[in-house]
Design an enzyme around this catalytic site. Structure first.
Site, PDB file in Angstrom:
ATOM      1  N   GLU A   1      -5.738   7.084  -0.895  1.00 23.48           N
ATOM      2  CA  GLU A   1      -5.725   5.870  -0.069  1.00 23.48           C
ATOM      3  C   GLU A   1      -6.428   4.712  -0.770  1.00 23.48           C
ATOM      4  O   GLU A   1      -5.947   3.573  -0.737  1.00 23.48           O
ATOM      5  CB  GLU A   1      -6.375   6.146   1.294  1.00 23.48           C
ATOM      6  CG  GLU A   1      -5.595   7.083   2.190  1.00 23.48           C
ATOM      7  CD  GLU A   1      -4.202   6.573   2.491  1.00 23.48           C
ATOM      8  OE1 GLU A   1      -4.051   5.360   2.744  1.00 23.48           O
ATOM      9  OE2 GLU A   1      -3.264   7.389   2.460  1.00 23.48           O
TER      10      GLU A   1
ATOM     11  N   HIS B   1       0.839  -1.206   0.000  1.00 20.85           N
ATOM     12  CA  HIS B   1       0.000   0.000   0.000  1.00 20.85           C
ATOM     13  C   HIS B   1       0.873   1.255   0.000  1.00 20.85           C
ATOM     14  O   HIS B   1       0.645   2.170  -0.802  1.00 20.85           O
ATOM     15  CB  HIS B   1      -0.909  -0.022   1.231  1.00 20.85           C
ATOM     16  CG  HIS B   1      -1.587   1.274   1.517  1.00 20.85           C
ATOM     17  ND1 HIS B   1      -2.860   1.578   1.083  1.00 20.85           N
ATOM     18  CD2 HIS B   1      -1.164   2.377   2.206  1.00 20.85           C
ATOM     19  CE1 HIS B   1      -3.173   2.794   1.475  1.00 20.85           C
ATOM     20  NE2 HIS B   1      -2.172   3.296   2.168  1.00 20.85           N
ATOM     21  N   GLU B   2       1.888   1.301   0.888  1.00 25.03           N
ATOM     22  CA  GLU B   2       2.750   2.481   0.978  1.00 25.03           C
ATOM     23  C   GLU B   2       3.537   2.691  -0.313  1.00 25.03           C
ATOM     24  O   GLU B   2       3.683   3.828  -0.783  1.00 25.03           O
ATOM     25  CB  GLU B   2       3.714   2.339   2.162  1.00 25.03           C
ATOM     26  CG  GLU B   2       3.039   2.333   3.520  1.00 25.03           C
ATOM     27  CD  GLU B   2       2.258   3.600   3.801  1.00 25.03           C
ATOM     28  OE1 GLU B   2       2.679   4.680   3.331  1.00 25.03           O
ATOM     29  OE2 GLU B   2       1.212   3.526   4.474  1.00 25.03           O
TER      30      GLU B   2
ATOM     31  N   HIS C   1       1.634   4.394  -3.063  1.00 29.13           N
ATOM     32  CA  HIS C   1       1.644   5.862  -3.063  1.00 29.13           C
ATOM     33  C   HIS C   1       2.797   6.390  -3.923  1.00 29.13           C
ATOM     34  O   HIS C   1       2.638   7.367  -4.660  1.00 29.13           O
ATOM     35  CB  HIS C   1       1.790   6.391  -1.637  1.00 29.13           C
ATOM     36  CG  HIS C   1       0.544   6.292  -0.812  1.00 29.13           C
ATOM     37  ND1 HIS C   1      -0.650   6.846  -1.206  1.00 29.13           N
ATOM     38  CD2 HIS C   1       0.298   5.696   0.389  1.00 29.13           C
ATOM     39  CE1 HIS C   1      -1.575   6.611  -0.283  1.00 29.13           C
ATOM     40  NE2 HIS C   1      -1.026   5.912   0.691  1.00 29.13           N
TER      41      HIS C   1
END
Length: 467
Positions: A407, A327-328, A331
């Site tokens: 997100e 997920h990070e 970004h």
């Protein structure tokens, strides 16, 4: 002629407009918080759709924790707004400026040394803020966080940390401010461009050095040991061409049992930081039943807090950690970090441009009690903090909406990497570990939540079976 009796000077109009908008924002925030507190008070049973992912004990703990935080936020917010209002009404800003002038005069500096007086003013203002905020911070840490099992600090560690933060802040703030004021003074008609470029350079430098030189002053950073997790993280980074150079574990457990993970760095020098409380196999909070090695550094026992063991298992297993990092890294891969920097700098340039237009307006200074002088630092404060406040509120809301969109996109990126099931379970675990309440008032969450509520994220990840 009678109409002139009711004419209000423009300085008074500016002053009361600023004061009125400040209280309007406060009342709006208080209304939103009231709506959310009502949710905390009335939602006492686990909703049906949450039954399979949250037990009633954890649900009740999170409800009470968030209710205590909301009540605390109400009183601290009311105090802050009242304090700010009294400072404005009683002329606190010009008073503190005069005090700073008296201090510099004692050391032989005349009023012409405006930058010197500005630095003394800034130091006194930040000291005042630190002192008045200390009781609230103490209550939040040693009453609320302690009551709900998150605080890991001793009082001595807390106070030492607070002093250290103040000193480090001054060491950065004062030189940067003095250079900024100097640039504005000598920059001529295009000073706003030079000021913007300077703040851009400072922000890039701080982002670059923060984790290597500033953060280690407060927390211990150690390289992630060689092993399966490190290899898997490096392989995942390579698979998306993420230029990973180092992986650190930060000892967040000595401060709080909340968990987090992030990456930082520019160009080909990226680092990943994992909180030890995020790692199920590393977190000291999971080792209450294990024999502890003897303390070798007995002289440091009293100053460094020990992690208080919890009854429940904390953190994520390796596949879940990889999903969180997926997920990070999403970004980064999707350009969210670059987009945020571009938006921030566009906003900064716009604000400095408008500041250049408004700084010459004497009525802005008179409105806040500065009739004899127009200090540049005070102009920055008045324009950026007060005059721009409506714009700042609107921008903040727009960035919150954008953040939620980012997100969802980062979650989708992790899902496309084949980590939907692991991210699903990781989000549930992190929600439980941090006692986040999964039910939110729609208006409160729309205005405040930079991350989507748990249920929305789980639905977006798709239907994944859980044990």
């Amino acid at each position: 002629m009678d109409e002139n009796k009711f004419d209000v000077p423009v300085e008074k109009q500016i002053f009361y407009a600023v004061l009125g908008f400040s209280w309007t924002v406060y009342l709006w925030e208080a209304y939103l918080s009231y709506r959310q507190r009502k949710i905390y008070r009335t939602t006492t049973h686990v909703p049906q759709e949450l039954g399979k992912i949250m037990d009633s004990e954890t649900f009740e703990k999170s409800r009470l924790y968030q209710l205590d935080k909301s009540n605390f936020s109400f009183w601290s917010g009311l105090y802050s707004e009242t304090e700010g209002t009294l400072i404005l009404l009683l002329g606190g800003i010009p008073f503190l400026w005069d005090v700073a002038g008296s201090v510099t005069a004692r050391f032989g500096f005349s009023p012409e040394y405006e930058i010197t007086q500005s630095l003394v003013f800034l130091m006194l203002a930040t000291l005042f803020s630190a002192v008045t905020g200390l009781p609230w911070s103490l209550y939040n840490t040693f009453v609320i966080e302690e009551k709900h099992g998150f605080n890991q600090q001793t009082l001595g560690f807390f106070l030492k940390d607070a002093v250290k933060k103040f000193v480090v802040t001054q060491c950065i703030l004062l030189p940067v401010t003095s250079l900024l004021l100097y640039i504005i003074k000598i920059g001529g008609d295009y000073f706003f461009i030079y000021a913007w470029l300077f703040t851009l350079a400072v922000s890039l430098v701080l982002v670059t050095i923060y984790a290597d030189y500033i953060a280690p002053l407060f927390d211990k950073f150690t390289p992630l040991p060689d092993g399966e997790l490190k290899t898997q993280i490096e392989d995942m980074a390579k698979s998306i061409s993420f230029p990973l150079t180092k992986i650190y574990v930060v000892e967040g457990s000595k401060r709080s049992s909340h968990s987090n993970a992030y990456f930082y760095g520019f160009f080909k020098n990226k680092r990943i930081v994992l909180f030890d409380t995020l790692l199920e196999d590393v977190s000291p909070l999971n080792k209450g039943d294990e024999p502890q090695p003897e303390q070798q550094e007995s002289d440091e026992v009293s100053s460094e807090p020990k992690a208080k063991p919890k009854n429940k298992k904390q953190g994520c297993n390796n596949p879940e950690i990889l999903a969180v990092l997926g997920h990070e890294l999403g970004h980064w891969k999707l350009g969210h970090t670059v987009k945020n920097i571009v938006i921030s700098q566009m906003n900064s340039f716009l604000c400095f441009s408008l500041f250049a237009v408004l700084i010459g307006r004497k009525e802005l200074f008179v409105a806040f009690g500065f009739t004899a002088s127009q200090p540049t630092l005070i102009g920055l404060m008045i324009i950026f903090q007060f005059i721009f406040s409506p714009y700042n509120e609107l921008l903040s809301f727009c960035l919150t909406v954008l953040s939620r969109r980012f997100e969802f996109q980062a979650d989708a990126f992790a899902r496309n990497m084949g980590k939907a099931s692991e991210l699903y379970s990781a989000l549930i675990k992190l929600n439980k570990d941090n006692l986040s309440f999964p039910v939110a008032d729609w208006l409160f969450s729309t205005w405040h939540y930079s991350h989507p509520p748990l249920l929305e994220r789980l639905r977006a990840l798709g239907s994944v079976k859980q044990d």
